[in-house]
Structures are given as C-alpha cells and as structure tokens.
Motif scaffolding. Structure first.
Motif, PDB file in Angstrom:
ATOM      1  N   ARG A  92       0.852  -1.188   0.000  1.00 22.65           N
ATOM      2  CA  ARG A  92       0.000   0.000   0.000  1.00 22.65           C
ATOM      3  C   ARG A  92       0.881   1.229   0.000  1.00 22.65           C
ATOM      4  O   ARG A  92       2.107   1.148   0.148  1.00 22.65           O
ATOM      5  N   PHE A  93       0.224   2.369  -0.207  1.00 21.39           N
ATOM      6  CA  PHE A  93       0.904   3.652  -0.094  1.00 21.39           C
ATOM      7  C   PHE A  93       0.280   4.395   1.081  1.00 21.39           C
ATOM      8  O   PHE A  93      -0.889   4.187   1.412  1.00 21.39           O
ATOM      9  N   THR A  94       1.064   5.284   1.703  1.00 22.04           N
ATOM     10  CA  THR A  94       0.526   6.051   2.827  1.00 22.04           C
ATOM     11  C   THR A  94       0.041   7.408   2.329  1.00 22.04           C
ATOM     12  O   THR A  94       0.277   7.798   1.181  1.00 22.04           O
ATOM     13  N   SER A  95      -0.608   8.143   3.226  1.00 25.34           N
ATOM     14  CA  SER A  95      -1.100   9.467   2.843  1.00 25.34           C
ATOM     15  C   SER A  95       0.053  10.448   2.620  1.00 25.34           C
ATOM     16  O   SER A  95      -0.163  11.555   2.175  1.00 25.34           O
ATOM     17  N   ARG A  96       1.286  10.041   2.951  1.00 23.81           N
ATOM     18  CA  ARG A  96       2.438  10.911   2.697  1.00 23.81           C
ATOM     19  C   ARG A  96       3.371  10.339   1.629  1.00 23.81           C
ATOM     20  O   ARG A  96       4.582  10.536   1.664  1.00 23.81           O
ATOM     21  N   HIS A  97       2.823   9.626   0.684  1.00 24.46           N
ATOM     22  CA  HIS A  97       3.573   9.136  -0.478  1.00 24.46           C
ATOM     23  C   HIS A  97       4.633   8.083  -0.134  1.00 24.46           C
ATOM     24  O   HIS A  97       5.522   7.812  -0.935  1.00 24.46           O
TER      25      HIS A  97
END
Lengths: 402, 352, 67
Positions: free
Chosen positions: B79-84
């Motif tokens: 997955r990716f986080t909300s901060r790239h």
C-alpha cells in the motif's frame, strides 16, 4: 563522452533520497515524451519558470472531470510534450494494491501515456501524467476494462479518501475504508459530472490523530471517535512503566484535560472518563495498554480548505457524534442536504465553509436540520448582535432582522 | 463502449489474507526499528509493514520494481501512505530481514515512522503545474537528501511533517504542516496585450480572477490589472497565456512553521510565516535546504520530548522563536489580510 | 442515482445552451424556471449521451458538445 543535455537535473541524481531524474532518464531511452519532459524541465531549471499552460477542453465521453488539459508553451522545441494531459484515476480505499492491479495500470500507461505517474496526488488519486488528446478515450477504455475509473476534477465531488482504518490500525473507530468506498460509489454522478459552485472534498479519518488531514483538507471531515471511556489494560500499563516509560511525565502530565492520574507506588493509571476529550495522546504513547472505547462513531466537521481565497479554514464541528454503520444513510442524507443548500446559495467558486461564514452558522444549521450544541464552539459569542427567528418572538408585529 | 461510473477497484480485493482475517480486530502495534511496524491482532496474528520513502513522481518502471519486491516478499500486497510512502505488507516474519537487505542494496530509504521526518507532501512544480512559482520534486529531493538522517532514524523530539506547495494556491494543504515551503509570486502578471487580444476570450479572463482585479481595456481589446487587488494566484494565466505570472527574478520560496492536524494534546493548528522569501536557486536550492535544516535543528535542540513544532513555539512564545531561530521579524510577519485581528497581541505579557 | 430526466426538459436545456457560449447548471435552472436538481439530471443524461460537455475555468460550466 557526449555532453549531458540535462546538466542541472543531473545534480539531482546525487544524494541518498530516490532520484526522479535517474528514474526518468532510464524511461526516456524508450519514451520520447519522457525525453522531452526532461528537456523542458531542464529549461525550467535554467529559466527558473514553468513552461506549461492550460488549453481547450479535454475529457472522455460522458465525464466532466478526471482529465486535466496541459500544453507546453515550448511545444516547438519539445514536440513530444506539446500535449501532456493528466488523468486522475480513483484509488482503492486506503491505497491498498495487489501487484497484479498495479502492473495492469503500468501496462496501460505505458501503452497510452508517457509512463510517468504520481503515487499519489494530493487529493488521493493515482495520477497518470502526460498523454495526448487522442489517447485519452482509449486509455480510459483500457482503464475501465481493468476495473479502474476516473476521479474528480472541477466543480464536483473530489475523490474521497480515507486512512488505513480497520485494515491495519487498532484505533479505527469507524470503517473508514468501507465508508469511503460506499460513498464514492453512491455519489458517482457528483464525482464525474461537475454541477456545483466549486469543488467539495470529503475525507475520512478513523480517529482524532487524523492521518488523512481531514480537518485541514476536506469540506466535510469525518473523524472517528467514541462516547464511552478509554479502555485500560492495567497490566500492560505496568509493563510500560517497568520498561522505562516515565508515565507521569510523558503521559499523565501532558493530558490536556487533567483526566489522568498516576499512582507511582502501585504503577496504576487513574482515569476520569468524563473529563477525557479523546485527544489520543495517552493512547499514542501506550498503544499496548490503552485503546478507544467501544461505543464508536464519528464527529463530523465542515468547511476545511486551503488558503485560497479569503483564508484557510480548519473544519468546524457540526455533528458531535454520529453512529456510522452500513449503509450510512444518515450521513448520505446529511451530505445531500448540505449540497442542496450550498448549491442553492453559494456564489460561483464559493466553498461551503466560505458560504457558512458569509451566511452564518445558524442559517446553515437550520437549513440542513442540525441542532446547535456547545461542542460546536470553543466559546460562545462576546457580542449582543444576534438574531431571532420570527416564531421565537411574541406577536406577529416583528419581522426577522438581518 | 466502455463502462462508466464503475467506481474504484474494491479495496477488499487488495488486502493480504492476514488483513482480511483480522480486519477491524487489531490489538496493538509497535515500531521495531525505524520504518518497520509490527501490528498484532486479537487472534495473535501479526503483520509487518516496511515503510519506504519514494519520490512520488515515478515511472512505470520504478512502480514495477516495487511490484517485483512485493511479489518476492509480500505475496504481491502493498500500500501507499497518505504521505507518499510505500508500505510493503509482509505476512511472513522471516521475509522482513531479507526485504530490508534488498531495499538497502537497491538504495531505498526505510524509515518515516515515530519521531522522524516522514516523506514530504508536495505538488507538481515545473514538471506539470501551469502556475508554479518554484519546483516541487527537485526541492523535495534536495531537502530530503539533506534531512535523510532524520527519515531513517527516530531521534527527534516528536514527529515532524514537512510539506511543499509550488504556489500560493497551496494545493497539497501545506497550511497545517510543522514546516511548510510555499512557492510565491511577488508581482502581478505582466500583460502581453498582443496575445490577450488575439488568443483570449476577454469575459472569461475577467471572470477567472477571484478578487475581481481584472478590468477590460477596450482600446487595446485587452485587459488591465488593478495591482492592489491582485494576489498573484495565477488563475488568469490559466485562462490566458498572455497573463504572464511567472517572474524568474522575483519568484521564490516562503517558509511557514508550527502547523499540525492531529488532535493529540492540542487542537489542530495552522502553520505561520517564519521566512518571507528565499530565492529560487535550482538545481539544489541551497538557501532553502539550509533554512529548513536550521529550523529542524533549532526545534530539535530546544523542544521538550514529545512536543510538536507548533506546541514548542506556543510554549516559548513566537518572540522567543524568532530570536532562537535567528530570523529577522519584519512587517511581512504581521497579518494584514482578511482575518488578521485575532493574531494581534492584546496582553502586556510577553518576553523580551 | 437520480430519476430519469424528461426528454422535454433535455430538449429545452439543449435549446438554451445553443443560445449561450457556456452556462452553470444553476443559471440554466433559473433561465428555464426549473428546479436545479431536475436540470442536473437532464445535463447528466445529456453528458452520457455525449451531447454536452464540461468546461473548467475556475469553476465548471456546461456547453454544447463541440460548440
């Protein structure tokens, strides 16, 4: 050795952080658009200015959003980026992927676009950077075939996003991922066909840590919370203390409401649950020992936005607590009422927070049918210039002022 | 005819089996080392997440490299986080160390957890924006190279969130970051009447100005700008390439500090102006990177353990902050925009 | 999903858009003296039928396809 065509950008190949220049240079060997994108970027580094401009309408059939038109102002020098449009692709909730799905996206964007991407854009979408007008529809068709759809752009519902939620976080008080997915699907028309005065953003955070910055970045911010008491595992608290955590100093003394107390002798944490404002500090400090209560739902806040135009707003509390369980009808009904009032009353390019500021919170609350509550304000007004509704006054002689 | 309005792929089809089985039933997590999280479920099941910084701007080749790693170590899940950041979701404990080794060999930075600097939220800049006052990806690269030690370690007093917006439209919501860089234009657009009269639709151009600063100039079949009302947003350039907003001599970078979005301890806060202007100096923006490092370190030296940037400043007072950070206080720092008054001090209690 | 729009209203929307360069659906609703939600539904169907398109210049407008 031939002289580099990008001497300035080459400086960004140095250093330990991943270099987008190194990455792009490799792809440039088989993608002329990337070669020209690098060339134009080098020109920007030399001139200290951008070289993109807006242009005519671009889009895909039946949609009003999801594609951003972009044209080079030096297209004669860099013909392969003369048209360089962006497609916004709606991400899966929580930005979870299988490699199979990601590879499908890569193959589509290699076939129909430049092969440049952002994971992810500021709103949360997958950003596919750079293609020509005639490839937009084929790219969309291929995306659709692979199970992807476009996100929002323009005066519409922008792509909702959510934190990792119950998929991998013990603090999620609501199913952020399911709410995000459900609302996105319910409001496809609002997402794809821009009919509103301006944009509307929706973000869902599972707890007051707000890892998606909902309070700062969403017109409607959904933030998970609970109504009962934090749960304490007393044995685990003791383990933290024995492990060297200074519970009194790092946890208890920093509780903003003084709800916690510490018995150093017994290594026992005391909690006055009714004093807790659920800020998450103690839970963040001792995740093995403390967790949110069991009566869970969300606080809804409205109006968050960046600075343009009049000022930035952090969202304001409008519903202190709402239970959120599928099919989330109460939330959806409220959203529809908010949108109807905003759509009816806003000036062009007026965000819902700005409209509430202009018309007054009382107008908003009455229009959408929400009761005022002390949780909505830090403190009440200090001036006597408030208005009465006609029905609140004796006799029929008085009219509403204002 | 392709299907429309199908919505995003269903997230549950993207979850590793251990997450599906323990969805909503996680018990706690711990940070084993910078960038490595272990989440434990009520059932006793566990999942390891390895957090890796990315440039955000990536080619399909680099995304495929990430996929190769996820196939090898994570059964194809990530997955990716909300901060790239990228998060490799490792279900098999024995694969964590080999993954970390391969990431190290390939030069991927592992970190961004706990009391560290996470990846920078940022905007497009010169690679794709049409009104940028500075670049995005290049400054991020230069700043993150410089602050690398704080990404891969957790030696700061608290977490530190840095963001960059390439113009004052502030896409990317930098207005609530611990440290925020904002590209600024400093002059109204220069009007090229020839282009305006030939290429642009005047009513649309006038309508595009959010402050109604643009008036028609019928004589030239063009427009003029009321310079007092202009706030340099560049919306007019969007409509009309004859409204040149970019100004290589005067565009640059401002730095704001002290914002946060979390509710922990204190309510969310806006970032506030620290440095009004630094020059654009590509390719590595030495003035900006030096200023950011100095701002990080003055906080790291002076803040109490667990104190976010804005909490530290509010405790010591902004007057003390400017002194410690050695930043001159100017008339630019005193708000004179729409909602200025509440920022003026109305007490005789302050520090010298 | 909104209920189906009436063909009669869709025809009137097209007729209105033929007279202007572009319009917000709000303005179309006012000009036609119709509820905005009905106009929205009509515009959405017309968009799906590829007869109108959207233009984003600071805010989004509707216009006849290709006009």
């Amino acid at each position: 050795m031939a002289e580099s065509r990008t001497p300035l950008l080459d400086e960004l190949e140095k250093g330990p952080w991943p270099s987008f220049v190194t990455d792009m240079k490799k792809l440039a060997q088989r993608k002329p658009a990337v070669q020209d994108a690098l060339g134009q970027l080098e020109m920007s580094y030399r001139d200290k200015k951008g070289h993109w401009k807006h242009g005519g309408i671009v889009g895909v059939r039946g949609y009003g959003g999801g594609v951003i038109g972009r044209y080079s102002d030096v297209g004669d020098v860099f013909p392969n980026v003369a048209e360089f449009h962006t497609m916004r692709v709606n991400q899966p909730s929580g930005w979870f992927y299988t490699t199979e799905k990601l590879r499908q996206l890569c193959d589509i964007w290699e076939a129909y676009g430049s092969g440049l991407t952002n994971f992810h854009g500021s709103t949360g979408d997958i950003i596919l950077l750079g293609t020509v007008t005639q490839n937009l529809q084929p790219a969309f068709d291929a995306l659709s075939e692979a199970g992807f759809d476009l996100g929002g752009s323009g005066s519409d519902l922008r792509t909702p996003s959510a934190c990792v939620g119950p998929a991998r976080c013990e603090w999620a008080c609501i199913d952020t991922l399911d709410i995000c997915h459900d609302l996105t699907n319910t409001f496809q028309d609002e997402l794809h066909r821009p009919m509103w005065p301006y944009k509307f953003k929706l973000k869902i955070a599972g707890c007051p840590n707000d890892c998606v910055a909902a309070v700062a970045r969403a017109d409607l911010s959904v933030i998970g919370t609970w109504r009962d008491s934090i749960r304490i595992d007393r044995e685990a608290v003791r383990e933290y203390a024995d492990g060297g955590l200074d519970v009194e100093r790092a946890v208890v003394n920093r509780c903003p409401t003084g709800a916690l107390s510490w018995n150093a002798e017994k290594k026992e944490l005391g909690l006055k649950a009714e004093e807790c404002n659920r800020c998450m500090h103690c839970i963040n400090m001792m995740p093995k020992a403390l967790c949110p209560g069991v009566e869970r739902g969300a606080t809804l806040l409205i109006g968050g936005k960046a600075t343009i135009l009049q000022t930035a707003f952090l969202s304001w509390v409008i519903v202190p607590f709402m239970k959120l369980e599928p099919p989330y009808e109460e939330l959806k009904d409220l959203l529809r009422r908010i949108w109807e009032w905003w759509d009816e009353n806003a000036k062009t390019r007026e965000r819902v927070g700005e409209l509430i500021y202009r018309k007054g919170m009382r107008e908003f609350l009455r229009a959408v049918g929400l009761p005022p509550a002390p949780q909505m304000v830090f403190r009440p007004r200090a001036n006597p210039y408030y208005f009465w509704w006609p029905e609140e006054l004796e006799g029929n002689g008085h009219k509403e002022q204002g | 005819m392709s299907r429309t309005d199908i919505g995003p792929p269903y997230f549950k089809d993207m979850l590793p089996p251990v997450i599906k089985e323990n969805y909503g039933r996680w018990k706690y997590h711990e940070i084993l080392r910078p960038g490595v999280l272990r989440h434990v479920a009520e059932s006793g099941a566990e999942i390891y997440s390895v957090r890796v910084g990315s440039a955000r701007l990536m080619t399909v080749d680099r995304v495929r490299e990430i996929c190769d790693l996820a196939d090898k170590y994570c059964d194809g899940y990530l997955r990716f986080t909300s901060r790239h950041n990228i998060e490799f979701l490792v279900s098999d404990k024995n694969k964590v160390e080999p993954l970390l080794r391969e990431l190290k060999e390939k030069g991927w930075p592992v970190g961004g957890t706990g009391n560290s600097i996470s990846n920078m939220i940022h905007t497009q800049g010169w690679i794709h924006c049409h009104t940028p006052a500075t670049d995005g990806s290049g400054i991020v690269k230069a700043v993150m190279d410089d602050l690398y030690e704080y990404f891969v370690d957790m030696k700061l007093p608290a977490k530190l969130r840095i963001a960059l917006a390439c113009c004052l439209n502030m896409c990317g919501a930098v207005h609530c970051s611990d440290i925020a860089m904002v590209g600024i234009h400093r002059k109204p657009p220069v009007i090229e009447h020839d282009i305006v009269s030939k290429q642009c639709e005047i009513p649309t151009l006038i309508a595009s100005c959010p402050t109604a600063a643009i008036r028609p100039n019928p004589k030239l079949k063009s427009v003029e700008v009321n310079e007092e009302r202009c706030m340099y947003c560049g919306n007019c350039y969007t409509m009309c390439p004859g409204m040149k907003i970019a100004d290589p001599e005067n565009d640059g970078v401002a730095i704001f500090v002290g914002g946060k979005v979390s509710n922990a301890r204190t309510p969310p806060m806006f970032s506030r102006l620290a440095i009004p202007y630094l020059p654009n100096n590509p390719p590595r923006w030495p003035e900006v990177t030096a200023a950011v490092r100095k701002l990080v370190e003055v906080w790291a030296r002076n803040a109490r353990q667990g104190e976010r940037y804005g909490e530290w400043i509010e405790r010591i007072g902004w007057e003390r902050f400017f002194e410690l950070a050695e930043i001159p206080f100017t008339d630019k720092h005193i708000d004179d925009f729409t909602f200025a008054i509440p920022t003026f001090r109305t007490a005789a209690t302050f520090k010298w | 999903m909104a209920e189906a729009a009436s063909e009669e209203l869709k025809a009137r929307v097209l007729e209105y858009l033929a007279k202007v360069d572009k319009a917000k659906s709000h303005d179309i609703a006012q000009a036609l003296k119709e509820k905005k939600s009905l106009v929205d539904a009509a515009v959405r169907e017309l968009a799906r039928e590829d007869r109108v398109e959207f233009l984003y210049i600071g805010t989004s407008y509707v216009k006849l396809k290709g006009k």
